[in-house]
Design a protein around this motif. Structure first.
Motif, short mmCIF file in Angstrom:
data_model
loop_
_atom_site.label_atom_id
_atom_site.label_comp_id
_atom_site.label_asym_id
_atom_site.label_seq_id
_atom_site.Cartn_x
_atom_site.Cartn_y
_atom_site.Cartn_z
N THR A 333 0.91 -1.20 0.01
CA THR A 333 0.17 0.01 0.10
C THR A 333 0.83 1.14 0.02
OG1 THR A 333 -0.05 0.09 2.44
CG2 THR A 333 -1.92 -1.17 1.09
N HIS A 334 2.08 1.21 0.63
CA HIS A 334 3.05 2.28 0.75
C HIS A 334 4.67 2.05 0.38
CE1 HIS A 334 -0.79 3.60 2.86
NE2 HIS A 334 -0.36 4.72 2.61
N ARG A 350 -2.01 1.89 -7.53
CA ARG A 350 -2.67 1.47 -6.00
C ARG A 350 -1.51 1.85 -5.10
NH1 ARG A 350 -3.82 -4.77 -8.13
NH2 ARG A 350 -1.57 -3.96 -8.92
N GLN A 352 0.80 4.29 -2.50
CA GLN A 352 1.13 5.52 -2.24
C GLN A 352 2.48 5.75 -1.98
OE1 GLN A 352 -0.62 8.68 -2.36
NE2 GLN A 352 -2.20 7.44 -3.63
N ASN A 376 -0.36 9.54 -7.01
CA ASN A 376 0.17 8.62 -5.85
C ASN A 376 1.65 8.86 -5.34
OD1 ASN A 376 0.72 7.74 -8.39
ND2 ASN A 376 0.97 5.86 -7.51
N ARG A 416 -2.63 13.39 3.51
CA ARG A 416 -3.15 12.24 2.75
C ARG A 416 -2.36 10.92 2.93
NH1 ARG A 416 -4.93 10.97 -3.42
NH2 ARG A 416 -2.83 10.51 -3.60
N PHE A 417 -1.15 11.16 3.00
CA PHE A 417 -0.04 9.96 3.10
C PHE A 417 -0.22 9.51 4.51
CE2 PHE A 417 3.79 7.82 3.63
CZ PHE A 417 3.82 6.93 2.60
N ASP A 419 -2.48 9.86 6.91
CA ASP A 419 -3.68 9.18 6.98
C ASP A 419 -3.94 7.79 6.54
OD1 ASP A 419 -4.37 11.42 8.54
OD2 ASP A 419 -5.81 12.24 6.86
N GLY A 420 -3.35 7.81 5.23
CA GLY A 420 -3.34 6.41 4.51
C GLY A 420 -2.45 5.46 4.99
N ALA A 421 -1.42 5.72 5.74
CA ALA A 421 -0.58 5.11 6.38
C ALA A 421 -0.67 4.78 7.82
CB ALA A 421 0.99 5.53 6.03
N SER A 422 -1.83 5.10 8.28
CA SER A 422 -2.14 4.86 9.79
C SER A 422 -1.84 3.59 10.24
CB SER A 422 -3.45 5.66 10.14
OG SER A 422 -4.59 5.05 9.61
#
Length: 441
Positions: A333-334, A350, A352, A376, A416-417, A419-422
């Motif tokens: 995901t990251h 897909r 980030q 992304n 956003r990065f 938050d998405g990687a929380s």
């Protein structure tokens, strides 16, 4: 004491120009849809002008029927009617789409002009007597004139020279009768290094406090990577467990450890110059293949969120590992890179990706390419000038300090990065397994 990190700027991601372009394209599509729907309503509404009931009522109330038809025609076909409104919305949609295409065209032309300019400067420097002065003008004559004899300080203060010199190389080779491009040249150099298969060994479960403390933010993520850089293991896998039982995995990949010349012994290291050149060229590397084997040994579930974190060579390998790992079913995901030349590496939409680059670090310039400004991919650049190539490239006190600033950043791309990687941060516990990857010849 480390130098302060200053002039931190963010490009790409949710707040980048590519996201703006995508918004323009989406707005164009939306206005096209609205224009079509509005025109459809106008066309359908015209049938009421010939409605049998309306025509029958005209016998009894001809004035009223005439007033209705006049009002209806105005609402449908007048200057401010539905038909005109539909046309106006449609024109606005075309304008949005044309603007989006114009921005993309301008970006492409600028990139190609820069590439062509570098190529021509390289060719001219070989074929025209005394043209080195002209080439110097292309890459900045004032920089060359002001050279004070301290080559390392001069280079880290003008790292863009690396981009220019690499960009000039294909033109110079072509002028010598060796037509090639930078990608082909890199592939040729990669062929001079040994290949082989990875041997992956589980070293130990790391009990160091950094390895047993779940990372809460980007700075602590980089602290873990810096810790791995100083151990015998050349990758680790951190299993982060959240309070609700959710499990996510972080793979740390440090940088080059063996600086071997072509055709010389790599000492079996998977972190040698051969891996550097192969990774930049886009070839599979033993380190990349070793990561996949380590994930299998660690029994990482393929549906679990997976983040790859790499410094220098590790960042290149992390970026190159995205496609094969996704193809193998892993849920990447990251990706986070620090001081890595990853501009020429495509990243699946897909995933980030966050890339940190010190403006005085020459290593991110080794691919002579800027990072794409895509939705992304977020690139953070900053100044931390130590006066040495090693100091500007180091993780600790350099990239870790930039990451610390990002932890409080309100930039939309960074927010956003984060938050998405929380799922990778603030866990209840973490277990870190160390692995050694070596090259078996």
């Amino acid at each position: 004491m480390s130098n302060p990190v200053t002039n931190l700027t963010v490009g790409g991601g949710a707040g980048g120009t590519e996201a703006f372009y995508e918004d323009l394209a989406a707005m164009g599509d939306l206005t096209d849809d609205i224009a079509g729907e509005t025109l459809g309503i106008a066309v359908t509404s015209h049938r009421y002008l010939a409605d049998p009931d309306l025509l029958a009522s005209a016998v009894l109330n001809p004035v009223g029927a005439a007033q209705f038809e006049f009002a209806m025609l105005g609402a449908l076909d007048g200057p401010s009617g539905l038909t005109a409104t539909s046309a106006g919305i449609g024109l606005r949609g075309i304008a949005f789409q044309a603007t989006n295409q114009a921005y993309h065209l301008a970006d492409d032309l600028n990139a190609k002009a820069l590439e062509a300019g570098r190529w021509l400067a390289g060719a001219a420097a070989v074929t025209v007597p005394g043209v080195a002065i002209g080439a110097g003008a292309f890459i900045g004559a004032d920089i060359l004139i002001n050279y004070d004899g301290d080559w390392q300080r001069w280079l880290v203060e003008h790292p863009g020279m690396v981009d220019d010199l690499l960009g000039m190389t294909p033109g110079a080779l072509s002028a010598l009768g060796l037509p090639t491009d930078l990608a082909t040249l890199t592939d040729l150099v990669a062929a001079t290094y040994p290949d082989g298969d990875p041997v992956v060994t589980h070293v130990r479960t790391d009990e160091h406090p950094i390895a047993t403390d779940p990372p809460d933010n980007l700075a602590e993520l980089f602290n873990g990577l810096d810790h791995r850089n100083g151990t015998e293991a050349n990758i680790d896998i951190r299993r982060v467990t959240q309070a609700d039982g959710t499990v996510a995995y972080i793979v740390d990949i440090p940088g080059t450890r063996v600086w071997n010349a072509p055709f010389t012994d790599d000492q079996g290291s998977a972190n040698d110059m051969g891996t550097n050149v192969d990774a930049i060229a886009g070839n599979p590397t033993v380190l990349q293949e070793g990561i996949q084997q380590a994930l299998i040994q660690a029994q990482v579930p393929k549906d679990a969120p997976l983040m790859l974190v790499g410094h220098s060579q590790g960042g290149i390998v992390a970026a190159r590992s995205v496609d094969p790992l996704l193809a193998s079913g892993y849920n990447i995901t990251h990706v986070v890179t620090a001081g890595s030349p990853v501009g020429g590496i495509p990243i699946d939409e897909r995933v980030q990706m966050l890339s940190l680059e010190n403006n005085g670090d020459i290593v991110p310039h080794l691919d002579a390419a800027e990072n794409p400004n895509s939705d992304n991919r977020t690139t953070v650049k900053f100044d931390n000038q130590t006066g040495t190539a090693g100091g500007n490239h180091a993780i600790n006190g350099n990239y870790t300090e930039a990451a610390r600033q990002l932890d409080s950043s309100t930039d939309p791309s960074i927010v956003r990065f984060r938050d998405g990687a929380s799922v990778f941060f603030g866990g209840q516990s973490v277990v870190t397994e160390e692995y050694s990857v070596v090259r078996q010849k």
